[in-house]
Design a protein around this motif. Structure first.
Motif, PDB file in Angstrom:
ATOM      1  N   THR A 290      42.322 -24.283 -32.825  1.00 32.40           N
ATOM      2  CA  THR A 290      42.585 -24.414 -31.394  1.00 32.40           C
ATOM      3  C   THR A 290      41.304 -24.831 -30.674  1.00 32.40           C
ATOM      4  O   THR A 290      40.214 -24.357 -30.999  1.00 32.40           O
ATOM      5  CB  THR A 290      43.091 -23.089 -30.792  1.00 32.40           C
ATOM      6  N   PRO A 291      41.414 -25.720 -29.682  1.00 32.21           N
ATOM      7  CA  PRO A 291      40.228 -26.154 -28.937  1.00 32.21           C
ATOM      8  C   PRO A 291      39.835 -25.141 -27.869  1.00 32.21           C
ATOM      9  O   PRO A 291      40.703 -24.531 -27.231  1.00 32.21           O
ATOM     10  CB  PRO A 291      40.676 -27.471 -28.302  1.00 32.21           C
ATOM     11  N   GLU A 292      38.549 -24.956 -27.709  1.00 31.94           N
ATOM     12  CA  GLU A 292      38.019 -24.085 -26.669  1.00 31.94           C
ATOM     13  C   GLU A 292      36.895 -24.805 -25.935  1.00 31.94           C
ATOM     14  O   GLU A 292      36.183 -25.629 -26.527  1.00 31.94           O
ATOM     15  CB  GLU A 292      37.492 -22.779 -27.277  1.00 31.94           C
ATOM     16  N   PRO A 293      36.703 -24.505 -24.649  1.00 33.40           N
ATOM     17  CA  PRO A 293      35.642 -25.182 -23.895  1.00 33.40           C
ATOM     18  C   PRO A 293      34.260 -24.852 -24.430  1.00 33.40           C
ATOM     19  O   PRO A 293      34.015 -23.753 -24.934  1.00 33.40           O
ATOM     20  CB  PRO A 293      35.837 -24.663 -22.467  1.00 33.40           C
ATOM     21  N   THR A 294      33.360 -25.816 -24.308  1.00 32.26           N
ATOM     22  CA  THR A 294      31.995 -25.658 -24.801  1.00 32.26           C
ATOM     23  C   THR A 294      31.177 -24.732 -23.933  1.00 32.26           C
ATOM     24  O   THR A 294      30.390 -23.927 -24.419  1.00 32.26           O
ATOM     25  CB  THR A 294      31.311 -27.042 -24.875  1.00 32.26           C
ATOM     26  N   GLY A 295      31.313 -24.837 -22.598  1.00 28.84           N
ATOM     27  CA  GLY A 295      30.532 -23.979 -21.714  1.00 28.84           C
ATOM     28  C   GLY A 295      30.070 -24.722 -20.478  1.00 28.84           C
ATOM     29  O   GLY A 295      30.851 -25.377 -19.793  1.00 28.84           O
ATOM     30  N   VAL A 296      28.784 -24.645 -20.190  1.00 29.24           N
ATOM     31  CA  VAL A 296      28.195 -25.312 -19.028  1.00 29.24           C
ATOM     32  C   VAL A 296      27.779 -26.723 -19.441  1.00 29.24           C
ATOM     33  O   VAL A 296      27.032 -26.899 -20.401  1.00 29.24           O
ATOM     34  CB  VAL A 296      26.979 -24.538 -18.496  1.00 29.24           C
ATOM     35  N   VAL A 297      28.271 -27.719 -18.715  1.00 30.33           N
ATOM     36  CA  VAL A 297      28.013 -29.121 -19.045  1.00 30.33           C
ATOM     37  C   VAL A 297      27.246 -29.780 -17.897  1.00 30.33           C
ATOM     38  O   VAL A 297      27.682 -29.727 -16.743  1.00 30.33           O
ATOM     39  CB  VAL A 297      29.325 -29.892 -19.287  1.00 30.33           C
ATOM     40  N   THR A 298      26.099 -30.384 -18.225  1.00 27.30           N
ATOM     41  CA  THR A 298      25.390 -31.215 -17.251  1.00 27.30           C
ATOM     42  C   THR A 298      25.972 -32.617 -17.304  1.00 27.30           C
ATOM     43  O   THR A 298      26.127 -33.184 -18.384  1.00 27.30           O
ATOM     44  CB  THR A 298      23.886 -31.268 -17.567  1.00 27.30           C
ATOM     45  N   VAL A 299      26.304 -33.164 -16.144  1.00 29.72           N
ATOM     46  CA  VAL A 299      26.922 -34.487 -16.068  1.00 29.72           C
ATOM     47  C   VAL A 299      26.042 -35.406 -15.225  1.00 29.72           C
ATOM     48  O   VAL A 299      25.813 -35.131 -14.039  1.00 29.72           O
ATOM     49  CB  VAL A 299      28.327 -34.411 -15.449  1.00 29.72           C
ATOM     50  N   LEU A 300      25.539 -36.469 -15.835  1.00 23.64           N
ATOM     51  CA  LEU A 300      24.819 -37.506 -15.092  1.00 23.64           C
ATOM     52  C   LEU A 300      25.844 -38.539 -14.662  1.00 23.64           C
ATOM     53  O   LEU A 300      26.345 -39.317 -15.478  1.00 23.64           O
ATOM     54  CB  LEU A 300      23.739 -38.151 -15.968  1.00 23.64           C
ATOM     55  N   ALA A 301      26.194 -38.511 -13.393  1.00 23.47           N
ATOM     56  CA  ALA A 301      27.245 -39.393 -12.890  1.00 23.47           C
ATOM     57  C   ALA A 301      26.811 -40.850 -12.969  1.00 23.47           C
ATOM     58  O   ALA A 301      25.619 -41.163 -12.929  1.00 23.47           O
ATOM     59  CB  ALA A 301      27.588 -39.027 -11.448  1.00 23.47           C
ATOM     60  N   PRO A 302      27.773 -41.773 -13.083  1.00 24.36           N
ATOM     61  CA  PRO A 302      27.439 -43.202 -13.124  1.00 24.36           C
ATOM     62  C   PRO A 302      26.647 -43.611 -11.892  1.00 24.36           C
ATOM     63  O   PRO A 302      26.898 -43.123 -10.789  1.00 24.36           O
ATOM     64  CB  PRO A 302      28.810 -43.884 -13.143  1.00 24.36           C
ATOM     65  N   GLN A 303      25.714 -44.526 -12.074  1.00 22.86           N
ATOM     66  CA  GLN A 303      24.877 -44.964 -10.952  1.00 22.86           C
ATOM     67  C   GLN A 303      25.599 -45.980 -10.067  1.00 22.86           C
ATOM     68  O   GLN A 303      25.385 -45.999  -8.850  1.00 22.86           O
ATOM     69  CB  GLN A 303      23.576 -45.578 -11.483  1.00 22.86           C
ATOM     70  N   ASP A 304      26.454 -46.817 -10.654  1.00 25.35           N
ATOM     71  CA  ASP A 304      27.043 -47.931  -9.909  1.00 25.35           C
ATOM     72  C   ASP A 304      28.516 -47.732  -9.555  1.00 25.35           C
ATOM     73  O   ASP A 304      29.144 -48.624  -9.009  1.00 25.35           O
ATOM     74  CB  ASP A 304      26.896 -49.232 -10.702  1.00 25.35           C
ATOM     75  N   SER A 305      29.067 -46.597  -9.891  1.00 28.52           N
ATOM     76  CA  SER A 305      30.448 -46.297  -9.503  1.00 28.52           C
ATOM     77  C   SER A 305      30.434 -44.923  -8.853  1.00 28.52           C
ATOM     78  O   SER A 305      30.634 -43.899  -9.507  1.00 28.52           O
ATOM     79  CB  SER A 305      31.380 -46.322 -10.721  1.00 28.52           C
TER      80      SER A 305
END
Length: 304
Positions: free
Chosen positions: A145-160
């Motif tokens: 079964t899949p489980e969430p990894t935890g805290v995720v840092t997301v670098l959002a796209p620069q041009d969208s």
């Protein structure tokens, strides 16, 4: 009404832990449109702001990951509802941020709303896609079964600044993770306004935290942070991505590399309007396998 009335300019703030703080550094930087005209002052987040965002995301993780997938889907759909109600504001901000005509900006905002609905529908289905019962040669079976990894840092796209932003945030939280998001450095205003929508959409505080400022300055401490479990490098250039990957290895973070396997077509190398598929949904899931006896003890057919 007086013709001499002063304009009331919007004060953009960070979104951390369900609240709207200014940067603890007190710094701001000018945000301009595609023609160099001033739009607003955005908070210039510091390393302390990044650490505060991680604390908020970790605090929110237990409740969010423990919520039912159906409930998470309801909340993501509520985000889409709230965005629909503030459509005109986001059309204006996206048009200014990306140098688009109003009609093209409207199409981007509509696609972003639809993207929230798309991921809302996946919250209670991804488990069937990513998990299952595994065949085993013996008197037992195992369930993955899949489980969430935890805290995720997301670098959002620069041009969208908006559709790309939504496309990287929604799958992270749809699967039960919490996020620390670094908005596009040059076009952060739609991301900061999104925080206002999330705050009124039943999303628990801390599930999504939005920072603005220098991508490289903020990403470095987050990539090496011991309480961050994964990092999405979409908004990093090749040199920065390599540097962050090395830092992320220290505590074996999951890393989603930028652009290389995404469909090409947009300004930053990614066609964000394309069918997103399930790749981002599964990028930050762990697989837990549980073994269980079937009841058969031997070839004689005896059982208990």
């Amino acid at each position: 009404m007086s013709d001499n009335r002063l304009s009331v300019f919007k004060t953009y703030k960070l979104y951390v832990g369900g609240k709207f703080p200014r940067s603890e550094s007190g710094r701001v930087y000018e945000v301009t449109d595609s023609k160099g005209r001033w739009l607003a002052n955005a908070p210039h987040s510091s390393r302390k702001d990044a650490r505060d965002a991680v604390v908020a995301a970790r605090k929110a993780f237990g409740g969010w990951s423990g919520a039912t997938a159906y409930n998470r889907g309801q909340i993501l759909y509520r985000v889409a509802e709230m965005l629909e109600g503030r459509r005109e504001q986001f059309v204006r901000e996206v048009a200014d941020a990306e140098g688009l005509s109003r009609s093209k900006a409207a199409a981007v905002v509509e696609a972003a709303v639809d993207r929230w609905v798309w991921y809302a529908g996946w919250t209670d289905k991804i488990g069937q896609i990513a998990g299952g019962v595994n065949p085993v040669a013996g008197p037992f079976l195992n369930l993955s079964t899949p489980e969430p990894t935890g805290v995720v840092t997301v670098l959002a796209p620069q041009d969208s600044s908006f559709l790309g932003l939504v496309s990287v945030i929604a799958p992270v939280i749809a699967t039960g993770n919490t996020a620390v998001v670094i908005a596009s450095a040059d076009a952060p205003l739609p991301a900061l306004s999104l925080g206002e929508v999330l705050a009124t959409s039943d999303l628990p505080g801390g599930v999504v935290n939005i920072l603005s400022g220098s991508t490289a300055e903020l990403a470095a401490p987050l990539a090496s942070h011991q309480d961050v479990n994964a990092i999405d490098l979409t908004g990093a250039d090749a040199a920065l991505a390599k540097e962050l990957e090395i830092a992320a290895a220290d505590n074996l973070k999951r890393v989603l590399r930028p652009q290389a396997v995404d469909p090409v077509g947009a300004a930053d190398g990614v066609d964000w309007s394309a069918d997103p598929g399930t790749r981002r949904l599964t990028a930050f899931l762990e697989t837990k396998t549980v073994w269980h006896p079937t009841g058969a003890l031997g070839v004689s057919g005896s059982s208990y």
